[in-house]
Motif scaffolding. Sequence first.
Motif, PDB file in Angstrom:
ATOM      1  N   MET A  85      87.889  16.148  49.876  1.00 16.61           N
ATOM      2  CA  MET A  85      88.264  17.139  48.860  1.00 16.61           C
ATOM      3  C   MET A  85      87.074  17.685  48.082  1.00 16.61           C
ATOM      4  O   MET A  85      87.210  18.110  46.939  1.00 16.61           O
ATOM      5  N   ARG A  86      85.901  17.741  48.701  1.00 13.77           N
ATOM      6  CA  ARG A  86      84.714  18.309  48.063  1.00 13.77           C
ATOM      7  C   ARG A  86      84.655  19.816  48.317  1.00 13.77           C
ATOM      8  O   ARG A  86      83.762  20.334  48.970  1.00 13.77           O
ATOM      9  N   TRP A  87      85.611  20.550  47.744  1.00 14.64           N
ATOM     10  CA  TRP A  87      85.698  21.991  47.977  1.00 14.64           C
ATOM     11  C   TRP A  87      84.549  22.756  47.306  1.00 14.64           C
ATOM     12  O   TRP A  87      84.262  23.894  47.684  1.00 14.64           O
ATOM     13  N   ASP A  88      83.914  22.127  46.334  1.00 12.83           N
ATOM     14  CA  ASP A  88      82.777  22.783  45.682  1.00 12.83           C
ATOM     15  C   ASP A  88      81.624  23.017  46.650  1.00 12.83           C
ATOM     16  O   ASP A  88      80.731  23.840  46.394  1.00 12.83           O
ATOM     17  N   ARG A  89      81.626  22.304  47.778  1.00  7.04           N
ATOM     18  CA  ARG A  89      80.523  22.422  48.732  1.00  7.04           C
ATOM     19  C   ARG A  89      80.570  23.737  49.515  1.00  7.04           C
ATOM     20  O   ARG A  89      79.671  24.012  50.328  1.00  7.04           O
ATOM     21  N   ILE A  90      81.580  24.575  49.262  1.00  9.16           N
ATOM     22  CA  ILE A  90      81.559  25.923  49.825  1.00  9.16           C
ATOM     23  C   ILE A  90      80.341  26.681  49.299  1.00  9.16           C
ATOM     24  O   ILE A  90      79.859  27.622  49.926  1.00  9.16           O
ATOM     25  N   GLY A  91      79.840  26.212  48.155  1.00  9.69           N
ATOM     26  CA  GLY A  91      78.616  26.805  47.619  1.00  9.69           C
ATOM     27  C   GLY A  91      77.453  26.744  48.592  1.00  9.69           C
ATOM     28  O   GLY A  91      76.539  27.589  48.546  1.00  9.69           O
ATOM     29  N   ILE A  92      77.464  25.755  49.492  1.00  5.27           N
ATOM     30  CA  ILE A  92      76.411  25.657  50.511  1.00  5.27           C
ATOM     31  C   ILE A  92      76.429  26.892  51.410  1.00  5.27           C
ATOM     32  O   ILE A  92      75.388  27.480  51.736  1.00  5.27           O
ATOM     33  N   MET A 124      90.304  32.796  34.669  1.00  9.46           N
ATOM     34  CA  MET A 124      90.301  32.059  35.926  1.00  9.46           C
ATOM     35  C   MET A 124      91.720  31.738  36.399  1.00  9.46           C
ATOM     36  O   MET A 124      91.984  31.690  37.606  1.00  9.46           O
ATOM     37  N   ASN A 125      92.644  31.539  35.457  1.00  8.35           N
ATOM     38  CA  ASN A 125      94.041  31.339  35.847  1.00  8.35           C
ATOM     39  C   ASN A 125      94.575  32.573  36.561  1.00  8.35           C
ATOM     40  O   ASN A 125      95.281  32.465  37.572  1.00  8.35           O
ATOM     41  N   ASP A 126      94.242  33.760  36.022  1.00  7.19           N
ATOM     42  CA  ASP A 126      94.679  35.002  36.664  1.00  7.19           C
ATOM     43  C   ASP A 126      94.019  35.169  38.034  1.00  7.19           C
ATOM     44  O   ASP A 126      94.683  35.514  39.014  1.00  7.19           O
ATOM     45  N   PHE A 127      92.728  34.934  38.089  1.00  6.64           N
ATOM     46  CA  PHE A 127      91.992  35.125  39.336  1.00  6.64           C
ATOM     47  C   PHE A 127      92.496  34.176  40.421  1.00  6.64           C
ATOM     48  O   PHE A 127      92.773  34.584  41.554  1.00  6.64           O
ATOM     49  N   GLY A 142     104.757  32.116  59.010  1.00  5.49           N
ATOM     50  CA  GLY A 142     106.127  31.917  58.552  1.00  5.49           C
ATOM     51  C   GLY A 142     106.251  31.051  57.322  1.00  5.49           C
ATOM     52  O   GLY A 142     107.346  30.900  56.774  1.00  5.49           O
ATOM     53  N   THR A 143     105.147  30.452  56.847  1.00  7.90           N
ATOM     54  CA  THR A 143     105.182  29.622  55.637  1.00  7.90           C
ATOM     55  C   THR A 143     104.044  30.032  54.712  1.00  7.90           C
ATOM     56  O   THR A 143     103.143  30.790  55.094  1.00  7.90           O
ATOM     57  N   GLY A 144     104.073  29.484  53.502  1.00  4.98           N
ATOM     58  CA  GLY A 144     102.967  29.700  52.586  1.00  4.98           C
ATOM     59  C   GLY A 144     101.700  29.044  53.090  1.00  4.98           C
ATOM     60  O   GLY A 144     101.709  28.228  54.021  1.00  4.98           O
ATOM     61  N   ALA A 145     100.573  29.415  52.472  1.00  2.00           N
ATOM     62  CA  ALA A 145      99.269  28.909  52.907  1.00  2.00           C
ATOM     63  C   ALA A 145      99.090  27.455  52.489  1.00  2.00           C
ATOM     64  O   ALA A 145      99.748  26.950  51.574  1.00  2.00           O
ATOM     65  N   LEU A 146      98.162  26.779  53.174  1.00  2.69           N
ATOM     66  CA  LEU A 146      97.738  25.437  52.798  1.00  2.69           C
ATOM     67  C   LEU A 146      96.521  25.548  51.874  1.00  2.69           C
ATOM     68  O   LEU A 146      95.862  26.576  51.802  1.00  2.69           O
ATOM     69  N   LYS A 147      96.258  24.458  51.159  1.00  2.00           N
ATOM     70  CA  LYS A 147      95.081  24.359  50.273  1.00  2.00           C
ATOM     71  C   LYS A 147      95.132  25.327  49.092  1.00  2.00           C
ATOM     72  O   LYS A 147      94.118  25.585  48.444  1.00  2.00           O
ATOM     73  N   THR A 148      96.326  25.889  48.775  1.00  2.04           N
ATOM     74  CA  THR A 148      96.381  26.824  47.655  1.00  2.04           C
ATOM     75  C   THR A 148      96.297  26.105  46.311  1.00  2.04           C
ATOM     76  O   THR A 148      96.088  26.759  45.284  1.00  2.04           O
ATOM     77  N   ASP A 149      96.433  24.774  46.303  1.00  2.00           N
ATOM     78  CA  ASP A 149      96.222  24.063  45.035  1.00  2.00           C
ATOM     79  C   ASP A 149      94.772  24.213  44.596  1.00  2.00           C
ATOM     80  O   ASP A 149      94.482  24.373  43.407  1.00  2.00           O
ATOM     81  N   PHE A 150      93.839  24.206  45.567  1.00  2.00           N
ATOM     82  CA  PHE A 150      92.438  24.429  45.217  1.00  2.00           C
ATOM     83  C   PHE A 150      92.232  25.870  44.755  1.00  2.00           C
ATOM     84  O   PHE A 150      91.541  26.131  43.769  1.00  2.00           O
ATOM     85  N   THR A 151      92.861  26.823  45.460  1.00  2.67           N
ATOM     86  CA  THR A 151      92.709  28.224  45.086  1.00  2.67           C
ATOM     87  C   THR A 151      93.275  28.481  43.698  1.00  2.67           C
ATOM     88  O   THR A 151      92.717  29.253  42.910  1.00  2.67           O
ATOM     89  N   ARG A 152      94.386  27.808  43.352  1.00  5.79           N
ATOM     90  CA  ARG A 152      95.024  28.041  42.050  1.00  5.79           C
ATOM     91  C   ARG A 152      94.346  27.290  40.906  1.00  5.79           C
ATOM     92  O   ARG A 152      94.298  27.782  39.784  1.00  5.79           O
ATOM     93  N   THR A 153      93.849  26.078  41.184  1.00  7.28           N
ATOM     94  CA  THR A 153      93.356  25.234  40.086  1.00  7.28           C
ATOM     95  C   THR A 153      91.865  24.948  40.168  1.00  7.28           C
ATOM     96  O   THR A 153      91.276  24.447  39.204  1.00  7.28           O
ATOM     97  N   GLY A 154      91.252  25.219  41.320  1.00  2.30           N
ATOM     98  CA  GLY A 154      89.837  24.908  41.479  1.00  2.30           C
ATOM     99  C   GLY A 154      89.584  23.479  41.909  1.00  2.30           C
ATOM    100  O   GLY A 154      88.436  23.045  42.017  1.00  2.30           O
TER     101      GLY A 154
END
Length: 675
Positions: free
Chosen positions: A376-383, A461-464, A481-493
Amino acid sequence: MSDAKTLHHSFNLYITNDDYIFEPTDIDGKPYTDAKRSLSISRHSGDVVLNPLDTPPPQTPDRAITVYGILGIISLSAAEYLIVITSRTPRGRISNQPVYLANDFRLLPIAPPTYHALIDHPVEKHLLALVENHLSTGKFWFSYGWDLTRRLQAQHEDAPKDEGKAMWEMADDRFFWNKYLQSKFIDITTSNPEQDLSSYILPVIYGSFDLRPTRIGRANFHLVLISRRSRYRAGTRYFTRGIDSSGNVGNFNESEQILLVDEEADGVGISPMVEGNTRMSYVQTRGSVPIFWAEVNTLRYKPDLQIMDMAHTLSALKQHLSEQLKLYGTQTLVNLVNQKGHEKPVKDAFEQRIEELKMEGVQYEYFDFHNECKHMRWDRIGILIDRLEESLVNGGYFHQTIASAEPLKTQTATVRTNCMDCLDRTNVVQSALAKWMLTRQLRAVGVLDEKSALEDYAEFMNDFRGMWADHADYVSKAYSGTGALKTDFTRTGKRTREGAFQDFCNSAMRYIRNNFFDGERQDAFDLITGTWVPRKGPAASFFIIMDTRPLIVRSMPYALLFSILMIFAGVSLPRSSDYSLFWYNILWLVVLSLSLIYIFAHGIKYVSWPRLNPPVATIFYEGPGFRGSQSGRGLKLPFGLEKVLEKQLARAGQQMQRPLLNQKIEEIEMGTKKE
């Protein structure tokens, strides 16, 4: 734009015995005080006529309804159908022009009286249900005065040649979703200037639109996110992978993030009323890996991977990239496909073709998303962003002010992102790139200073994050046919346990939909976009509602369900004796086990495949390339085991004829092509 080419906002639709008559109405829903040419469509012949100015509306119509646009006309096996928009919801304004979501549609038949009985034919009803389901589940957006199909920069660049054109003439052909449905109106308009139907031809996009008023400090501005889905190679997750011979790829979406802000003498966007005097946009694209490949459903969680090494792969890839270069400028291809396991052959084949092509203006960048961002180190997208920074800065963004005829900046490059589905990983990366570019844009207009970051403003950031998470769900629902995965990261960071559980639920639902329901969804895409055109007469298309599978294949799900019912009955129903149920339960457990074994061994026969354009060439491809396990394609029984299978099935209560089983074994040994 001339009055004849200005789109009408609404109509009174009068339905008589012979015609559908559209009377244009003003914003208040009242007929115009100055005469407007009404439109008549014959209910029997389908003839479309623009009436003279002095034509009065019918005095005693059978019915009258209000409609907000004509989606088009579709021809099915027995009749044509006029599709009209009967409900709309305003979702924001750009350049003072409202943007609407189409909420409801109505299909009105066009057929001679002698054909009316055929409208109730099972084939016609099936095709009609496909169209209705597509309209009820998709997200369709339109505007009467602003071209939703084109990004801001394209509108500016095309402005000189757009003078005097109708909106449908200016629309981007890729994203004009109902172009095929409007083909009859367009043909009449182009062939007869006296019958110019431009004011009735409404371009609609399939995708997403989100406009949110927001603020940072005292600065007010609007943030807009638009996703436009291409009508070429459109379809569902497992039936529209890869590229076609014309260079079109599956799940191609153009995503445009727009910033609307007012620059004033005493500050930037201080007034709560935002006119959008300054407009800035940043565009990204996504699309399936542009080689010939597929995943063949077999009821396994991971379908069989198949890569087709076609002779024209390089030609198709070159066509695709050439169009991207022409439309968007320099291309940075970000590939997020895993470098290990199931996905590795796709990565290797893509990289091989890019290396062979060596195309100027194309930069390839690989990022091992799952490895780099594990735990869950999504911050590493910065790389990844650090590696792309030079190309992002050079590519820039579009920046235009109302005070200047020429833009202050233009975007000269785009990032094209893909993972396997171009959904979940792609969404996370695209939102991160959009945030990085938005930071630069806000600093350029003075909303942010060089030391500030967007993360410092929680409300914004909540809006974005909410905007990009909703956008991810729109794109995912259209494809998988379903919602996306990993949207908790997109919504909350950040990644959460709740988000992981939601991903599990969405993954399970994707499995069910992709295996058992997507065939009809794909058929609907093919109907709406004109990829498949019905022949006249329902009998000619009877194959689409027939189940031609052998009896043994069709019977196994019933055997499975019946055995489950019998086991449940033995466990739950009250008993009148002490006789042991051991052998009873063993009997039905054997039936259940054998049924499951047979179903998964022949999984490919239980998948909901498209009927209109079945992917036969893909399923049975035998040329060069890569093929996975080829599971789920039939039992490979050693000599003599067919007798054992027959005895077990008979013992389980199956009434089977010996010739049928022998025929089935013969077909299995010869391969599944026979079916």
